[in-house]
Design a protein around this motif. Structure first.
Motif, mmCIF file in Angstrom:
data_model
loop_
_atom_site.group_PDB
_atom_site.id
_atom_site.type_symbol
_atom_site.label_atom_id
_atom_site.label_comp_id
_atom_site.label_asym_id
_atom_site.label_seq_id
_atom_site.Cartn_x
_atom_site.Cartn_y
_atom_site.Cartn_z
ATOM 1 N N GLN A 134 47.060 38.057 44.632
ATOM 2 C CA GLN A 134 45.625 37.861 44.425
ATOM 3 C C GLN A 134 45.214 36.395 44.405
ATOM 4 O OE1 GLN A 134 44.537 39.941 40.843
ATOM 5 N NE2 GLN A 134 45.115 41.919 41.683
ATOM 6 N N THR A 153 51.939 37.425 35.272
ATOM 7 C CA THR A 153 53.249 37.461 34.620
ATOM 8 C C THR A 153 54.313 37.142 35.668
ATOM 9 O OG1 THR A 153 52.434 39.140 33.132
ATOM 10 C CG2 THR A 153 54.805 38.852 33.228
ATOM 11 N N GLN A 246 33.170 38.627 32.884
ATOM 12 C CA GLN A 246 34.353 39.451 32.675
ATOM 13 C C GLN A 246 35.533 38.852 33.439
ATOM 14 O OE1 GLN A 246 33.322 43.552 33.236
ATOM 15 N NE2 GLN A 246 32.047 43.561 31.427
ATOM 16 N N GLY B 409 56.996 39.293 38.490
ATOM 17 C CA GLY B 409 56.488 40.384 37.666
ATOM 18 C C GLY B 409 56.859 41.749 38.208
ATOM 19 N N VAL B 414 48.413 45.301 43.619
ATOM 20 C CA VAL B 414 47.710 44.204 42.976
ATOM 21 C C VAL B 414 46.732 44.764 41.957
ATOM 22 C CG1 VAL B 414 47.952 42.541 44.811
ATOM 23 C CG2 VAL B 414 46.059 44.156 44.863
ATOM 24 N N GLY B 415 46.687 44.111 40.828
ATOM 25 C CA GLY B 415 45.671 44.460 39.842
ATOM 26 C C GLY B 415 45.952 45.728 39.084
ATOM 27 N N THR B 461 45.362 45.550 34.825
ATOM 28 C CA THR B 461 46.303 44.711 34.101
ATOM 29 C C THR B 461 45.816 44.490 32.680
ATOM 30 O OG1 THR B 461 45.142 42.854 35.013
ATOM 31 C CG2 THR B 461 47.183 43.471 36.079
ATOM 32 N N GLU B 463 45.105 41.957 30.987
ATOM 33 C CA GLU B 463 43.996 41.038 30.708
ATOM 34 C C GLU B 463 42.648 41.651 31.107
ATOM 35 O OE1 GLU B 463 45.214 39.110 34.813
ATOM 36 O OE2 GLU B 463 46.297 40.118 33.209
ATOM 37 N N GLU B 464 42.717 42.692 31.900
ATOM 38 C CA GLU B 464 41.461 43.302 32.314
ATOM 39 C C GLU B 464 41.097 44.517 31.461
ATOM 40 O OE1 GLU B 464 41.200 42.313 37.041
ATOM 41 O OE2 GLU B 464 42.749 43.677 36.355
ATOM 42 N N LEU B 566 33.693 47.885 33.560
ATOM 43 C CA LEU B 566 34.372 46.775 34.214
ATOM 44 C C LEU B 566 33.562 46.373 35.431
ATOM 45 C CD1 LEU B 566 37.091 45.285 33.699
ATOM 46 C CD2 LEU B 566 37.856 46.458 35.744
#
Lengths: 417, 796
Positions: A134, A153, A246, B409, B414-415, B461, B463-464, B566
């Motif tokens: 990303q 991470t 956000q 990771g 993704v995400g 994730t 953090e989201e 979100l």
């Protein structure tokens, strides 16, 4: 041979998203050249959904090429390269390639290139660039387009940032690099980066937000393309330099044409006591200029969300529509132009009223002519490309894009040789 | 519109078609070849609404007008028996039936006579009933069986077990509801769905387009699919196994045993497995340079294994004084599958997988003539629990060639977090009471209550994630329907109905006005809404005419009301979507002569949708949200034509054409900018499709009682656009016209006890697509063996 190039980052947001940095700056080396014959303007027109009542999902982009954006109209009806994405950020390899970047919202993160073939026909470049980890912010450094995303991470379990370096001198081959960001520069806190501004010598400046850090301080780090931290600056006249909604982050930095880096803060945090304003890091200097402080909130009465460079030291600012700390989903559709060196501020004239504007594209300055453009969408009409004259703080209506529900990005392309 | 409906209803009630009221009595007894009485067999008088079932003593009785008729006796497992009768005024006529078991006969060749299928088809509703039994020897699952129906397309993402969505008259997703034996399948999880239930587990599938009877308490604008499972009360074994291309195995066993005392046990097991490693054309990601070329290469899918095991058990009683049918049951299932790609073909996953378990106890009770001859009661209830786990823990990035490189990771997507789990709990109950006032008037009341709760753990994730991800989303729905049926004569009846919808949605709402944090409270929203309509049908000799009209609503979902906090913002002021729909149908079932029969079914419809719930995005707010914005209009025609020659040849065709258009003039709810998609076709909706099929039966081939059945099908889907038709010039996203051919050969031995089938689907190997370039398997070969044995269980 070092190809002359001009990079402009464009960023436009749709959906929930974020943005990055850097504006339309003029190509100094190109000022004395004639515009390339056969060149065309590029318009990324979009529709916000699949179309049709009740249609949902990703929007669609229609990539258009036009000879002139100052007047007349174009249309997406029967026209344009259809791509089933709407792009959020734009970056440029001079007038060779427009890179349209897709902030994926959980889908793919990639960049699609557009160029003109030898007959001036618009086409996609042969491959898209993919960002498997990303991106959240994008900028131009040397012959790279650089993207970054923080709070990843890493394989060692620690938090870090991922950077991609698109080398457009090497067929857009893209290198992925990681950097640990915990206990950043001995602060004991994790750093997140927003904004990427070329600082010369393959080094760049980036705005730093420290997780759980002091909301009354602004931090900027200088990194090289190997992700070594060359310097870390801080100042207590501003809050951190990053717009936010956000998960989305918006760059609030920009290089003026003389190489000075203006560091803005929109004072997004409700916890800060600092006004929204700007500082400067002079070209080649080792820190913020202690003599320069521009309290933009004092003259505007509002805080701002996004910052774009236009030309020279003129910047284009997007303000929230209500004063004070912005609400999470607060509307932001007031626009002003500021001249940083003289601290001149004026609400832009010639734009639709703030209640009418639903979206704007990234401003674009043609490196060959220095003219600036911005796409404006209102609820009651087709989107329009406005021709902006920063020096008079005004804009006039240019080309209308029929059928689209938005303009995400603009550009100018020369045919491939 | 209201005025219009009122006019329509008055118009339909008015016609004074009068008939001679001279009637006679027809009665008799149904027994097996040994003279034991048979209950529950259907007796029907052709081209009328006269229909009954034999009682526990095998007896039946009709009061009918004088005239010439065909009297048909049918039941699962028995050969159909048809009598030509002529009854005179005041005559009392007796016709007894001795029914031959079908294990003496071919079950696959049932082409004459009236069955439950035809009963459904002959209701006044715009309905198609698909006979699943005709596909018992194929490898079709219910979804692909549905795809053969007019007006229906399944939209699928890949091979065996891939996600399917049903598109019904152009509406899909939330606008089409699926039921199994009258109970909503929503929330069943992926282990027991249309894409993995084999055709052998169903008796038939009913497809109600547009106007939906009150028995399905559904807020569906597009219509309803109802799967009717095998209701037979006989003792039988049906076991099959198939093997096919891409290492696909399908096994299905159905056991049914009913004792003389009426105790009945039904057990079914399903096992499906496939590697799904069929070829597709993909863009090969350059792992060293992070580039994705525009050109595609032919590659094989490599992480798309699918494994599904399900079990359905039912125990209960049939033919008791206190219940015609009473069953308690349990459905349990499990799905494990690889996830090869996202919703497009350019994101490839090498190790992602998804796992799901479900458990669903069920209860059903059915009693006709409760206390009095006039009262019938039906109760159904089920509770579904399903847990889902998505595993994405690989620290690698893959491309279509199966090559990979290490990544930081865990997680390829993704995400999304590396492992997400969520569970859904879903309960529904349905009660139906019917009361006939007299021969002509009857009333029926139906109530469906559904309760859905999800504790989401979103695919985001850490953090989201925010606190709302730990808050419950709940949705309670109740749909009460009342209908009145007036049966003017054997030729004409009319059905009037009203529905009251009520929904309660509970979910989180952000009440914070600052950006320093979010502050969530649980918010409850309730919506009442009303719908009403009518349906009528008229029989004329071999022909039937149908007309129906309805105002239907679909209630907003909790996601639309509350958002996901979100990227989607909720809109608590959403109104239900409304659809006005009119249907006109024509059906003909004609025996041209002794040897030739013709069946024709044509339906046309008009739909107008208002307050369509539409997703909007505005940059100044930076978020997506839903508004009641949008109108759509759909007109269409679909039909089916079949020709039968003796029991040797069957030729058939279905065709669908629709004109679904955007009728919203403005681009957004907040402005007056003219929409350029106004009056354009909806993108990504196939609008012209059909198929032609032919079957030829060679009887007594090789041995007496053996039959070879040869079948051919041509499938057609016209080109359609994935994005608005009028926009863009080059590189426009379209799905090209697809024409492909299937062949099937079945050899049936010992009157259906042993069956061997060979299938070649898409044998010319045409590339097949759906949605946004999702490539499906092209040429597929299957071989299937099936064993079927039935033993008469003569009740009483």
């Amino acid at each position: 041979m070092k190809i002359k190039n001009v990079l402009r980052m464009t960023s436009w947001m749709l959906g929930a998203v974020l943005i990055a940095a850097t504006g339309c700056k003029k190509d100094k080396s190109g000022e004395n050249e004639e515009p390339t014959l056969g060149g065309k303007f590029f318009i990324a027109a979009s529709i916000s959904s699949a179309g049709g009542s009740g249609a949902t999902g990703q929007g669609t982009t229609y990539a258009l090429s036009v000879d002139n954006m100052e007047e007349g109209e174009t249309s997406i009806i029967g026209n344009g390269i259809e791509i089933p994405n709407t792009y959020t950020h734009f970056a440029y390899n001079g007038t060779n390639t427009v890179f349209a970047l897709l902030y994926g919202q959980g889908n793919s993160y990639l960049a699609t290139g557009f160029e003109l073939d030898a007959t001036s026909k618009l086409k996609r470049t042969g491959a898209d660039v993919v960002f498997p980890n990303q991106f959240a912010t994008v900028g131009a450094v040397g012959n790279y387009i650089v993207t970054s995303r923080s709070s990843r991470t890493l394989s060692n379990g620690k938090l870090g940032a991922v950077f991609y370096f698109i080398d457009y001198n090497n067929n857009n081959a893209t290198t992925e690099k990681f950097m640990e960001t915990e206990n950043f520069q001995g602060t004991g806190l994790e750093a997140q980066f927003v904004g990427i501004e070329d600082a010369g010598n393959n080094e760049f400046l980036t705005g730093v937000t420290l997780t759980n850090g002091d909301p009354n301080k602004v931090y900027v780090a200088k990194l090289d393309v190997n992700l070594n931290v060359k310097a870390f600056y801080q100042d207590d006249r501003l809050s951190y330099s990053a717009g936010q909604r956000q998960g989305a982050r918006y760059s609030q930095m920009g290089n003026a044409d003389n190489g000075d880096t203006y560091v803005f803060s929109g004072s997004y945090s409700a916890a800060t006591t600092k006004h929204a304003g700007a500082l400067v890091i002079k070209k080649g200097a080792n820190g913020f200029d202690p003599t320069y402080y521009f309290d933009i909130e004092a003259v505007a009465g509002y805080r701002f969300k996004r910052v774009f460079h236009l030309t020279e030291d003129y910047f284009f600012l997007e303000f929230y529509n209500t004063a004070g700390a912005p609400a999470t989903a607060g509307a932001a559709s007031q626009y002003a132009i500021v001249r940083m060196s003289t601290k001149e501020f004026k609400w832009i004239s010639g734009f639709p009223a703030k209640e009418e504007i639903t979206a704007t594209s990234w401003p674009y300055a043609n490196p060959l002519t220095g003219k600036c453009y911005v796409g404006v969408t209102t609820a009651n009409a087709d989107p329009v490309v406005y021709v902006v004259d920063p020096k008079t703080f005004s804009a006039k209506k240019g080309m209308v894009v029929r059928g689209a529900t938005g303009i995400s990005g603009l550009g100018y392309l020369s045919p491939q040789k | 519109m209201k005025f219009f409906f009122t006019t329509v209803i008055i118009f339909c009630l008015c016609p004074a078609i009068t008939f001679a009221q001279k009637s006679g009595t027809l009665q008799g007894r149904v027994s097996d070849v040994n003279g034991n009485p048979l209950s529950g067999l259907t007796l029907q008088i052709s081209n009328t609404n006269h229909k009954t079932q034999s009682d526990t003593g095998g007896r039946y009785r009709f009061e009918i007008q004088a005239g010439k008729y065909q009297l048909i006796c049918s039941g699962i497992g028995y050969e159909i028996s048809v009598r030509e009768i002529e009854i005179h005024p005041a005559q009392r006529m007796t016709h007894d039936f001795r029914m031959k078991s079908l294990d003496q006969e071919l079950q696959t060749v049932q082409i004459n006579g009236k069955t439950a299928i035809q009963e459904v088809r002959e209701t006044p509703f715009n309905v198609v009933a698909l006979d699943a039994r005709a596909s018992y020897n194929t490898t079709l699952d219910l979804a692909h069986l549905l795809n053969k129906s007019s007006g229906v397309r399944i939209r699928e993402t890949g091979g065996v077990g891939s996600d399917v969505a049903i598109s019904l008259n152009g509406f899909t997703g939330r606008h089409v509801k699926v039921f199994i034996d009258g109970l909503p399948m929503q929330g069943f999880g992926s282990a027991f769905q249309l894409n993995n239930i084999p055709a052998t587990m169903a008796e038939r599938i009913e497809v109600y387009k547009g106007v939906v009877p009150i028995e399905f308490g559904a807020d569906a604008l597009g219509g309803v699919i109802n799967i009717v499972t095998n209701q037979s009360a006989n003792t039988y074994v049906d076991a099959s196994y198939s093997y096919g291309s891409f290492n696909s195995h399908r096994t299905n066993i159905n056991l049914n045993h009913t004792t003389k005392s009426g105790l009945s046990v039904q057990l079914s097991g399903i096992y499906n497995f496939s590697d799904n490693n069929y070829p597709v054309y993909g863009r090969i990601f350059d792992l060293d340079r992070n580039l994705l070329p525009l050109e595609t290469q032919k590659v094989r899918r490599f992480n798309d294994k699918y494994e599904n095991i399900s079990f359905v058990g039912k125990i209960g009683f049939v033919g008791k004084a206190w219940a015609d049918r009473f069953f308690i049951g349990l459905t349990a299932g499990k799905v494990d599958k690889g996830i090869q790609n996202a919703n497009n073909l350019f994101t490839v996953f090498g190790e992602r997988s998804s796992h799901s378990n479900m458990l669903a106890p069920t209860l059903s009770y059915d009693k006709r003539n409760l206390f009095t001859k006039r009262l019938s009661v039906r109760l159904n209830a089920n509770y579904n629990y399903n847990s889902n786990t998505n595993i994405d823990t690989a620290s690698r990035i893959y491309n279509w060639l199966g090559q990979s490189r290490p990544n930081r990771g865990r997680g390829e997507a993704v995400g999304t977090s590396s492992m997400t789990e969520f569970s859904n709990r879903n309960g529904s109950a349905n009660a139906n009471v019917s009361y006939s006032l007299d021969e002509k008037h009857s009333l029926s009341m139906n109530d469906v209550y559904t309760h859905f709760i999800r504790m989401p753990s979103s695919s985001l994730t850490a953090e989201e994630l925010d606190e709302t991800d730990l808050m419950r989303r709940m949705n309670i729905k109740n749909v009460l329907g009342i209908s009145y049926r007036y049966r003017h004569s054997r030729n004409w009846n009319v059905n009037l109905f009203g529905k009251q919808y009520h929904t309660k949605a509970i979910g989180p709402e952000n009440i914070s006005t600052s950006n320093t944090g979010t502050s969530y409270v649980e918010r409850t929203e309730s919506f009442p809404a009303w719908g009403y309509g009518m349906a009528t049908t008229y029989f004329l000799k071999d022909m039937q005419f149908k007309f129906s009209a309805e105002k239907a609503v679909r209630l907003p979902t909790e996601q639309e009301l509350f958002g996901d906090e979100l990227f989607e913002f909720g809109n608590l002021s959403l109104k239900p979507e409304t659809s006005y729909n009119l249907n006109l149908g024509f059906l003909m079932n004609k025996a041209l002569s002794e040897d030739h029969a013709l069946y024709l079914d044509v339906n046309t419809y008009y739909r107008q949708i208002e307050d369509y719930i539409m997703r909007n995005i505005e940059q100044r707010f930076g978020t997506g949200f839903n508004t009641n914005h949008g109108r759509a209009r759909n007109m269409g025609i679909d039909g089916e034509l079949r020709y039968y020659y003796k029991d040797k040849i069957m030729l058939g065709a279905t065709a669908t054409y629709m004109d679904l258009r955007d009728k919203e003039k403005f681009r957004s709810a907040t402005g007056t900018a003219i929409s350029y998609t106004y009056d354009g076709r909806f993108p990504n909706v196939p609008y012209c499709f059909g198929n032609i099929d032919a079957a030829y039966y060679l009887h007594n081939l090789g041995h007496k009682g053996n039959t070879l059945n040869l079948g051919y099908a041509l499938n057609f889907v016209g080109e359609f656009f994935l994005k608005p038709e009028s926009f863009g010039s080059s590189e426009k996203a379209t799905l090209p016209q697809q024409v492909y051919h299937d062949l099937i050969a079945t050899y049936i031995m010992e009157n259906g006890r042993y069956n061997i089938t060979l299938e070649a689907k898409d044998f010319t190997n045409v590339r097949l697509f759906d949605n946004f370039g999702m490539e499906k398997p092209a040429r597929v070969f299957n071989v299937k063996v099936r064993y079927f044995f039935m033993n008469r269980a003569n009740k009483k």
